[in-house]
Design a protein around this motif. Structure first.
Motif, mmCIF file in Angstrom:
data_model
loop_
_atom_site.group_PDB
_atom_site.id
_atom_site.type_symbol
_atom_site.label_atom_id
_atom_site.label_comp_id
_atom_site.label_asym_id
_atom_site.label_seq_id
_atom_site.Cartn_x
_atom_site.Cartn_y
_atom_site.Cartn_z
ATOM 1 N N THR A 1 10.632 86.931 66.671
ATOM 2 C CA THR A 1 10.485 85.610 66.737
ATOM 3 C C THR A 1 9.440 85.299 65.977
ATOM 4 O O THR A 1 9.054 84.453 65.384
ATOM 5 N N GLY A 2 8.090 85.993 66.203
ATOM 6 C CA GLY A 2 7.045 85.765 65.567
ATOM 7 C C GLY A 2 6.791 85.921 64.167
ATOM 8 O O GLY A 2 6.271 85.139 63.383
ATOM 9 N N ILE A 3 7.829 86.637 63.667
ATOM 10 C CA ILE A 3 7.677 87.087 62.247
ATOM 11 C C ILE A 3 8.421 85.976 61.659
ATOM 12 O O ILE A 3 8.186 85.556 60.570
ATOM 13 N N ALA A 4 9.453 85.500 62.213
ATOM 14 C CA ALA A 4 10.192 84.180 61.756
ATOM 15 C C ALA A 4 9.261 83.110 61.664
ATOM 16 O O ALA A 4 9.145 82.181 60.548
ATOM 17 N N VAL A 5 8.202 82.768 62.570
ATOM 18 C CA VAL A 5 7.282 81.636 62.406
ATOM 19 C C VAL A 5 6.348 82.107 61.282
ATOM 20 O O VAL A 5 5.956 81.089 60.538
ATOM 21 N N PHE A 6 5.916 83.422 61.249
ATOM 22 C CA PHE A 6 4.968 83.819 60.164
ATOM 23 C C PHE A 6 5.812 83.693 58.843
ATOM 24 O O PHE A 6 5.101 83.090 57.761
ATOM 25 N N GLN A 7 6.890 83.800 58.662
ATOM 26 C CA GLN A 7 7.541 83.579 57.270
ATOM 27 C C GLN A 7 7.711 82.226 57.028
ATOM 28 O O GLN A 7 7.751 81.803 55.752
ATOM 29 N N GLY A 8 8.137 81.258 57.979
ATOM 30 C CA GLY A 8 7.958 80.026 57.744
ATOM 31 C C GLY A 8 6.651 79.383 57.200
ATOM 32 O O GLY A 8 6.573 78.600 56.081
ATOM 33 N N ILE A 9 5.517 80.072 57.465
ATOM 34 C CA ILE A 9 3.981 79.673 57.180
ATOM 35 C C ILE A 9 3.872 79.922 55.914
ATOM 36 O O ILE A 9 3.427 79.484 54.930
ATOM 37 N N VAL A 10 4.344 81.392 55.620
ATOM 38 C CA VAL A 10 4.251 81.840 54.076
ATOM 39 C C VAL A 10 5.202 80.857 53.278
ATOM 40 O O VAL A 10 4.661 80.569 52.048
ATOM 41 N N PHE A 11 6.368 80.495 53.609
ATOM 42 C CA PHE A 11 6.917 79.698 52.861
ATOM 43 C C PHE A 11 6.443 78.438 52.579
ATOM 44 O O PHE A 11 6.566 77.929 51.438
ATOM 45 N N ALA A 12 5.888 77.805 53.739
ATOM 46 C CA ALA A 12 5.182 76.506 53.512
ATOM 47 C C ALA A 12 4.061 76.614 52.577
ATOM 48 O O ALA A 12 3.891 75.854 51.803
ATOM 49 N N ILE A 13 3.281 77.676 52.552
ATOM 50 C CA ILE A 13 1.960 78.045 51.653
ATOM 51 C C ILE A 13 2.397 78.261 50.209
ATOM 52 O O ILE A 13 1.813 77.356 49.487
ATOM 53 N N THR A 14 3.218 79.051 50.325
ATOM 54 C CA THR A 14 3.685 79.479 48.966
ATOM 55 C C THR A 14 4.413 78.078 48.238
ATOM 56 O O THR A 14 4.187 77.799 46.864
ATOM 57 N N GLY A 15 5.116 77.361 49.196
ATOM 58 C CA GLY A 15 5.890 76.155 48.273
ATOM 59 C C GLY A 15 4.802 75.327 47.950
ATOM 60 O O GLY A 15 5.012 74.562 47.073
ATOM 61 N N PHE A 16 3.832 75.016 48.826
ATOM 62 C CA PHE A 16 2.718 74.000 48.574
ATOM 63 C C PHE A 16 1.998 74.382 47.391
ATOM 64 O O PHE A 16 1.882 73.535 46.341
ATOM 65 N N VAL A 17 1.555 75.823 47.120
ATOM 66 C CA VAL A 17 1.122 76.387 45.965
ATOM 67 C C VAL A 17 2.142 76.015 44.669
ATOM 68 O O VAL A 17 1.619 75.674 43.578
ATOM 69 N N LEU A 18 3.315 76.369 44.846
ATOM 70 C CA LEU A 18 4.333 76.138 43.804
ATOM 71 C C LEU A 18 4.569 74.765 43.179
ATOM 72 O O LEU A 18 4.775 74.414 42.137
#
Length: 142
Positions: free
Chosen positions: A87-104
């Motif tokens: 479950t913690g990894i799913a949250v981390f993955q969402g954070i990574v997607f949010a950050i990389t999506g923001f940069v993209l």
């Protein structure tokens, strides 16, 4: 135990088997025709309007690297999430997607602005040449 039933088609496979079992050949044929018609229409528009072609190519070139990096980071985060599975990894993955999506977003905005600038100046030059040809032909008529 009874023997298995053998048919005359044993060992023969339809070329649309597997993922396309539910899709009949007629639907695939219609989809192929539609895709070819759409591609021809897009090619016709791009050939008719060079500024649109310049914008399309410039946008594709300037956004290719940021989209590739985004896909690589997202894929890595996804594979990392699958490997660790929690479950913690799913949250981390969402954070990574949010950050990389923001940069993209900012890279694609930059790519769009560059493409729009290129298309603007190409359009200006294109219609300038067209106007110069028209003025030149009118001057030659007199």
């Amino acid at each position: 135990m009874p023997a298995p039933i053998r048919t005359t088609q044993f060992g023969q496979y339809d070329r649309h088997s597997g993922l396309f079992q539910a899709v009949d050949g007629n639907t695939l044929h219609k989809a192929t025709d539609y895709a070819q018609t759409s591609a021809a229409a897009v090619k016709q528009v791009l050939d008719r309007y060079p500024p649109v072609k310049a914008f399309t190519y410039a946008m594709a070139v300037t956004s290719a690297l940021p989209v590739t990096v985004f896909a690589a980071v997202s894929g890595s985060a996804f594979l990392g999430g699958l490997a660790t599975a929690g479950t913690g990894i799913a949250v981390f993955q969402g954070i990574v997607f949010a950050i990389t999506g923001f940069v993209l977003f900012w890279f694609l905005l930059g790519a769009f602005l560059i493409s729009a600038t290129i298309a603007f100046w190409f359009t200006l030059a294109f219609f300038g040449v067209q106007m110069a040809k028209a003025v030149s032909s009118r001057a030659n008529e007199k």
